[in-house]
Write an enzyme that holds these catalytic residues in place. Structure first.
Site, short mmCIF file in Angstrom:
data_model
loop_
_atom_site.label_atom_id
_atom_site.label_comp_id
_atom_site.label_asym_id
_atom_site.label_seq_id
_atom_site.Cartn_x
_atom_site.Cartn_y
_atom_site.Cartn_z
N GLU A 219 5.95 13.72 51.14
CA GLU A 219 6.05 13.02 52.69
C GLU A 219 5.42 14.30 53.10
O GLU A 219 5.16 14.45 54.96
CB GLU A 219 7.04 14.04 52.41
CG GLU A 219 8.80 13.61 53.22
CD GLU A 219 8.35 15.29 54.79
OE1 GLU A 219 8.78 14.64 55.72
OE2 GLU A 219 8.05 15.93 54.30
N ASP B 34 7.22 16.37 46.84
CA ASP B 34 6.37 17.36 47.22
C ASP B 34 6.17 18.67 47.90
O ASP B 34 7.58 19.01 49.07
CB ASP B 34 4.54 16.75 48.52
CG ASP B 34 5.24 16.17 49.39
OD1 ASP B 34 6.39 15.67 49.63
OD2 ASP B 34 4.75 15.77 50.30
ZN LIG Z 1 11.13 18.34 53.95
ZN LIG Z 2 8.45 19.95 54.96
#
Ligand SMILES: [Zn+2]
Ligand SMILES: [Zn+2]
Ligand SMILES: [Zn+2]
Ligand SMILES: [Zn+2]
Lengths: 479, 479
Positions: free
Chosen positions: A167, A100
């Site tokens: 993340e 992501d």
């Molecule tokens: Zn990263």
């Molecule tokens: Zn990042």
């Protein structure tokens, strides 16, 4: 030609194709923090899964369930667990990355469309959202595997993969996923992992490759002060009531001084002074205060002495005041006395600090300071979230292997760095697997990971792919 | 029956019709701060103009031009200038009011639809947006005129009117409009005005009518601190750079203490101490600290001594910290080091203070305090806007007339109050016309003018209408 040399050669001769594949990945707008782009994150996960399959990696998609975001219940993008090779004679390396990206709009100030990878021939930059964070590094691993597959050379190690799509939005569900996989023992795919390598941070300048062996933890607080039953008009109530903002600002002013020293008793004092060996580590680093000021975009370094600045980021706690919730924050001139305000601050932690150890100090200090005000307002310190710091053993063969790889590819000794921020999954791997974790950055300090015009230098992508592969050979060769 | 007694009787016997007319006015959503409701403000102006015409008031609508709001160019609602009577043997009273209102949504927490006037028979409250601010008082004047017209009685004075539709949004264009009308001299409609009466504030409790003879001024500032070129991540930059928030919070903490004393040298000191006569004024007022705490919705009065609290609002300057622009202000835990922050505060002013007199003191103090930090950040004090304080002569026949009117209607001596806030048009009238201005509130302290469930008590509307009319008779009778 040795296998290693053939591999390196393949990377050089296939650079254009690798950049084209990076372009494909960048074009998928996998912004995890935007509910409207959630389907694109899932598309990106499927794209990555397809690439892994084509390269002979066995994968499973782990359903992480749903979560609430922006008033909607959303499917979480899957974690992709992969494996390649199960030769008991070889070491097993677990690799992590995230597919992501941060949000990006051309109107944020990008010179080019963020989701079209632009190859700037003059500067050698590959410009696009995710180029360096973290699609470039993930594709670096794919480049290594492709070279071996197409050359018909065996990989020097067994590999395991853990790729996630959340993340940039708190890695929702990932810790549990990793811990469950580890708990399965021999039935799980992480069985027999000898070391972990994460490529998701940056060199500390634009010149010298780095190996990262430490991360600061964090404890995030809100000082909540309330008194009146509702927001008041400063004309009607100014100088008649105890104003929550007056108390809050006074408390916030007692947390840190302008030299960055933390004023809460016992926090700075918890950290042992560096010995001569450690001091030398900072003194030899390829780093100047000009580097920090260039990165910060202003001549605001806390010291002219680079070791002070480096130690400030790497081995000292820090306290930053982030802002105030509930107060007036818009442009203009609202004459409000806010009734309930929350002053947000966080403390970056280094060993031996943990959120559990410092929270009582924070509470006791703020309560005793507030008591001195004799205010009729109410004050409460709220601990919002936190994470422990992490430091790895740089003498471990995992770090030695990476050092040799960097020396072989870049002809330079890496800087050994500790990051000021946190990458929570590092600690999850270290604690759940009990093996050495290495952070092996691909990009440079000026890549602008979460900013406009994010880029990965072409040489960092190509040489960096070679470093990743060479590192695997050095791991295999380690005693 | 005297003319005055007939008029009073008419008000009582027509109360239901007056409340019905207030309901018509409340139903028009004349929210001046909402571009989507601008047409409703204009509709409200036309409705009011129509009412005035029906009652024999000659009017002219003054086009105040356009302005920018919420990204649109909008027509300003007209100022309504009116006149009734030109008998050179009579005094001429100018009346001001505003026909726009604050925003209101049922979802803000209203118990009933804000734009449907609800008559609560139990409590005697007339509940609806604008009931007390400022449609009720405007309609009070209409009630007085209607009574005289329908009874065939001559008005005791000549009247002039100035009604605006932008008061809740900064009275855009009004000052110029008034000054131009005054400048026309004998050609203008404000020629020969002997005094001004404004009914747009409140009693200071729920029991005792008030006459208001003072308003605090204001000087609004932003302390702007900047350093880094862009917002920084506290992990990467914490304890490496001078953080603008650290400097700003420290500066803001040096402005006012928890007792409300202003720490900027020379500001509090500018105000002469009260003599015994003045002190007595506060001591006799029908007021307790419970009143302020009830109004504030919390037990947060700065003192248990009511004279300290009353003087704090009426005759002392006050300094309030409103908030910070550019810092993190949302819910959650953003780990940002803001690059550029503006700390907003304002000082309420009392004579002899003016924005011009206090601004140099503010600048000098903040600059000298900032210099002590040895910070590499930049600091600049920005003066955003301000207005002078106002105090009227309470011994003037204008105030005497109002006092007699209140004693006649309410059988009570009014409290003489000074408001902590500002009503800028007061100063405009006082300075441009050079006559005595009286603030004659209709509503009570708990009316919730800018809040949910705004109300005007039925008795305040009806008795208040009688006070307005009786006041005109007392003005006529004054020497
Ligand atoms: Zn990263
Ligand atoms: Zn990042
Ligand atoms: Zn008003
Ligand atoms: Zn108002």
């Amino acid at each position: 030609m040795t296998a290693q040399a053939s591999f390196s050669n393949y990377i050089d001769t296939h650079a254009e194709a690798f950049i084209k594949r990076l372009g494909e990945a960048v074009a998928i707008q996998s912004i995890s923090s935007d509910a409207r782009r959630r389907q694109d994150v899932i598309v990106m996960g499927n794209w990555l899964n397809g690439q892994l399959h084509q390269l002979g990696v066995e994968t499973k998609l782990v359903d992480l369930g749903t979560h609430e975001m922006q008033g909607q219940t959303l499917q979480l993008p899957p974690a992709i667990i992969g494996r390649l090779g199960s030769d008991p004679a070889k070491k097993t390396v677990l690799v992590y990355g995230h597919y992501d990206v941060q949000p990006a709009l051309k109107s944020d100030g990008w010179d080019t469309d963020p989701f079209t990878l632009v190859v700037d021939e003059d500067s050698g930059r590959l410009i696009g959202r995710g180029s360096t964070d973290d699609k470039g590094p993930i594709l670096g691993w794919l480049n290594v595997i492709e070279a071996h597959k197409n050359l018909g050379i065996a990989m020097p190690v067994n590999m395991r993969f853990c790729f996630e799509g959340m993340e940039e939005s708190g890695s929702e569900g990932l810790d549990e996923c990793i811990e469950e996989e580890v708990k399965k023992g021999k039935e799980g795919w992480f069985d027999g992992v000898d070391c972990v390598c994460i490529s998701d941070n940056y060199w500390q300048n634009t010149r010298t490759p780095a190996l990262t062996y430490g991360l600061r933890g964090i404890a995030y607080f809100s000082i909540n002060v309330s008194g009146p039953g509702q927001d008041l008009h400063s004309g009607l109530f100014g100088r008649t009531v105890h104003e929550p903002m007056t108390d809050l600002i006074k408390l916030m002013s007692k947390l840190v001084n302008h030299n960055g020293n933390i004023l809460i008793p016992g926090i700075d004092e918890m950290i042992p002074r560096p010995d001569d060996d450690e001091l030398k580590l900072y003194q030899v680093m390829d780093y100047t205060t000009a580097d920090i000021e260039q990165a910060a975009g202003g001549k605001v370094a806390l010291s002219e002495d680079k070791t002070v600045v480096l130690m400030g980021r790497m081995r000292e706690p820090s306290l930053s005041l982030h802002g105030i919730q509930g107060a007036f924050s818009d442009p203009g001139c609202k004459t409000v006395i806010p009734a309930k305000v929350g002053g947000k601050f966080s403390i970056r932690l280094v060993p031996p600090q943990t959120p559990e150890k410092i929270t009582p100090l924070v509470n006791a200090y703020l309560e005793s300071e507030f008591a001195k005000f004799n205010s009729k307002n109410k004050m409460q310190v709220e601990y919002l979230h936190g994470g422990k710091p992490w430091v790895a053993d740089v003498k471990h063969w995992n770090f030695e292997a990476a050092k040799k790889a960097i020396e072989a590819v870049y002809k330079k000794t890496p800087d050994y760095t500790r990051e000021g921020g946190s990458i929570p999954v590092t600690l999850t791997f270290a604690e759940s697997l009990g093996v050495n974790v290495l952070l092996l950055p691909m990009g440079r300090a000026d890549d602008g990971a979460h900013s406009t015009n994010e880029k990965l230098d072409r040489t960092n992508f190509i040489q960096g792919s070679k470093v990743l592969g060479t590192y695997l050979y050095e791991v295999a060769a380690a005693a």
